[in-house]
Every structure is written in structure tokens, then in C-alpha cells.
Motif scaffolding. Structure first.
Motif, mmCIF file in Angstrom:
data_model
loop_
_atom_site.group_PDB
_atom_site.id
_atom_site.type_symbol
_atom_site.label_atom_id
_atom_site.label_comp_id
_atom_site.label_asym_id
_atom_site.label_seq_id
_atom_site.Cartn_x
_atom_site.Cartn_y
_atom_site.Cartn_z
ATOM 1 N N ASP A 52 0.828 -1.199 0.000
ATOM 2 C CA ASP A 52 0.000 0.000 0.000
ATOM 3 C C ASP A 52 0.863 1.250 0.000
ATOM 4 O O ASP A 52 0.622 2.195 -0.762
ATOM 5 C CB ASP A 52 -0.935 -0.014 1.216
ATOM 6 C CG ASP A 52 -1.871 1.168 1.235
ATOM 7 O OD1 ASP A 52 -2.639 1.335 0.265
ATOM 8 O OD2 ASP A 52 -1.829 1.931 2.214
ATOM 9 N N LEU A 53 1.896 1.256 0.838
ATOM 10 C CA LEU A 53 2.804 2.396 0.907
ATOM 11 C C LEU A 53 3.540 2.597 -0.413
ATOM 12 O O LEU A 53 3.688 3.713 -0.891
ATOM 13 C CB LEU A 53 3.799 2.204 2.055
ATOM 14 C CG LEU A 53 4.780 3.336 2.316
ATOM 15 C CD1 LEU A 53 4.052 4.641 2.576
ATOM 16 C CD2 LEU A 53 5.674 2.978 3.482
ATOM 17 N N ARG A 54 3.979 1.489 -1.025
ATOM 18 C CA ARG A 54 4.663 1.592 -2.312
ATOM 19 C C ARG A 54 3.764 2.239 -3.362
ATOM 20 O O ARG A 54 4.204 3.087 -4.136
ATOM 21 C CB ARG A 54 5.090 0.214 -2.808
ATOM 22 C CG ARG A 54 5.855 0.301 -4.134
ATOM 23 C CD ARG A 54 6.095 -1.021 -4.760
ATOM 24 N NE ARG A 54 4.820 -1.588 -5.200
ATOM 25 C CZ ARG A 54 4.704 -2.770 -5.739
ATOM 26 N NH1 ARG A 54 5.754 -3.543 -5.876
ATOM 27 N NH2 ARG A 54 3.538 -3.217 -6.125
ATOM 28 N N GLY A 55 2.494 1.871 -3.369
ATOM 29 C CA GLY A 55 1.554 2.467 -4.308
ATOM 30 C C GLY A 55 1.396 3.957 -4.086
ATOM 31 O O GLY A 55 1.303 4.735 -5.041
ATOM 32 N N LYS A 56 1.415 4.382 -2.825
ATOM 33 C CA LYS A 56 1.292 5.807 -2.507
ATOM 34 C C LYS A 56 2.559 6.569 -2.858
ATOM 35 O O LYS A 56 2.490 7.722 -3.286
ATOM 36 C CB LYS A 56 0.951 5.983 -1.034
ATOM 37 C CG LYS A 56 -0.443 5.499 -0.708
ATOM 38 C CD LYS A 56 -0.739 5.574 0.772
ATOM 39 C CE LYS A 56 -2.159 5.071 0.999
ATOM 40 N NZ LYS A 56 -2.505 4.970 2.397
ATOM 41 N N ILE A 57 3.709 5.937 -2.699
ATOM 42 C CA ILE A 57 4.979 6.598 -3.015
ATOM 43 C C ILE A 57 5.163 6.744 -4.517
ATOM 44 O O ILE A 57 5.513 7.801 -5.015
ATOM 45 C CB ILE A 57 6.168 5.795 -2.434
ATOM 46 C CG1 ILE A 57 6.166 5.869 -0.918
ATOM 47 C CG2 ILE A 57 7.498 6.310 -2.981
ATOM 48 C CD1 ILE A 57 7.169 4.935 -0.255
ATOM 49 N N SER A 58 4.914 5.648 -5.246
ATOM 50 C CA SER A 58 5.205 5.640 -6.681
ATOM 51 C C SER A 58 4.048 6.121 -7.531
ATOM 52 O O SER A 58 4.229 6.398 -8.713
ATOM 53 C CB SER A 58 5.601 4.226 -7.122
ATOM 54 O OG SER A 58 4.486 3.354 -7.027
ATOM 55 N N GLY A 59 2.871 6.226 -6.939
ATOM 56 C CA GLY A 59 1.701 6.614 -7.711
ATOM 57 C C GLY A 59 1.213 5.488 -8.600
ATOM 58 O O GLY A 59 0.324 5.666 -9.416
ATOM 59 N N GLY A 60 1.800 4.319 -8.432
ATOM 60 C CA GLY A 60 1.420 3.154 -9.232
ATOM 61 C C GLY A 60 0.456 2.275 -8.478
ATOM 62 O O GLY A 60 -0.086 2.659 -7.448
ATOM 63 N N PRO A 61 0.252 1.069 -8.986
ATOM 64 C CA PRO A 61 -0.674 0.151 -8.324
ATOM 65 C C PRO A 61 -0.144 -0.308 -6.975
ATOM 66 O O PRO A 61 1.060 -0.436 -6.793
ATOM 67 C CB PRO A 61 -0.760 -1.026 -9.304
ATOM 68 C CG PRO A 61 0.495 -0.945 -10.099
ATOM 69 C CD PRO A 61 0.869 0.511 -10.167
ATOM 70 N N ALA A 62 -1.046 -0.529 -6.053
ATOM 71 C CA ALA A 62 -0.655 -0.961 -4.720
ATOM 72 C C ALA A 62 -0.540 -2.476 -4.628
ATOM 73 O O ALA A 62 0.053 -2.985 -3.698
ATOM 74 C CB ALA A 62 -1.661 -0.458 -3.684
#
Length: 66
Positions: free
Chosen positions: A46-56
Motif C-alpha cells: 500500500d505504501l509503495r503504491g502511494k509513493i510511486s503513484g502506481g498500483p498498490a
């Protein structure tokens, strides 16, 4: 940290911080099933999706259109 088996989560987080790993680095590590650390893995996705703007969702589970 107050959780059943919270010492496992605390140990993994402390280890990752000590090694200077990023969210992206940690998601490359193995997460075994069934263990409480899978909850941490879901939060990191979930955090990765928020950081990268990509899929979570996990990239290994993303649909590949050929």
C-alpha cells in the motif's frame, strides 16, 4: 508494539531500518505464509503504491497484457 507476535514485526522492521532498506527493497525479501509478517507486506505494498503513484497490488500479481 502491542500485537500477537508483535516481536516478529518489531524485529523485521528494526532489521530493515538497520540495513537502510527502502520500501521497495523490503518488498523484494521473502514473506512466508502463513505468518503475521504478511500483514506488514500488505502495508508495504500500500505504501509503495502511494509513493510511486502506481498500483498498490503486488507486481507479481499484476495482469500482463501481451
Amino acid at each position: 508494539m502491542i500485537a500477537p507476535h508483535g516481536e516478529h514485526l518489531a524485529h523485521e522492521l528494526a532489521w530493515c531500518i538497520q540495513l537502510g532498506l527502502t520500501v521497495f527493497d523490503v518488498l523484494q525479501l521473502p514473506f512466508y505464509h502463513p505468518v503475521i509478517e504478511e500483514g506488514l507486506q500488505a502495508a508495504l505494498y500500500d505504501l509503495r503504491g502511494k509513493i510511486s503513484g502506481g498500483p498498490a497490488e503486488p507486481t507479481e500479481l499484476q495482469r500482463l497484457d501481451a
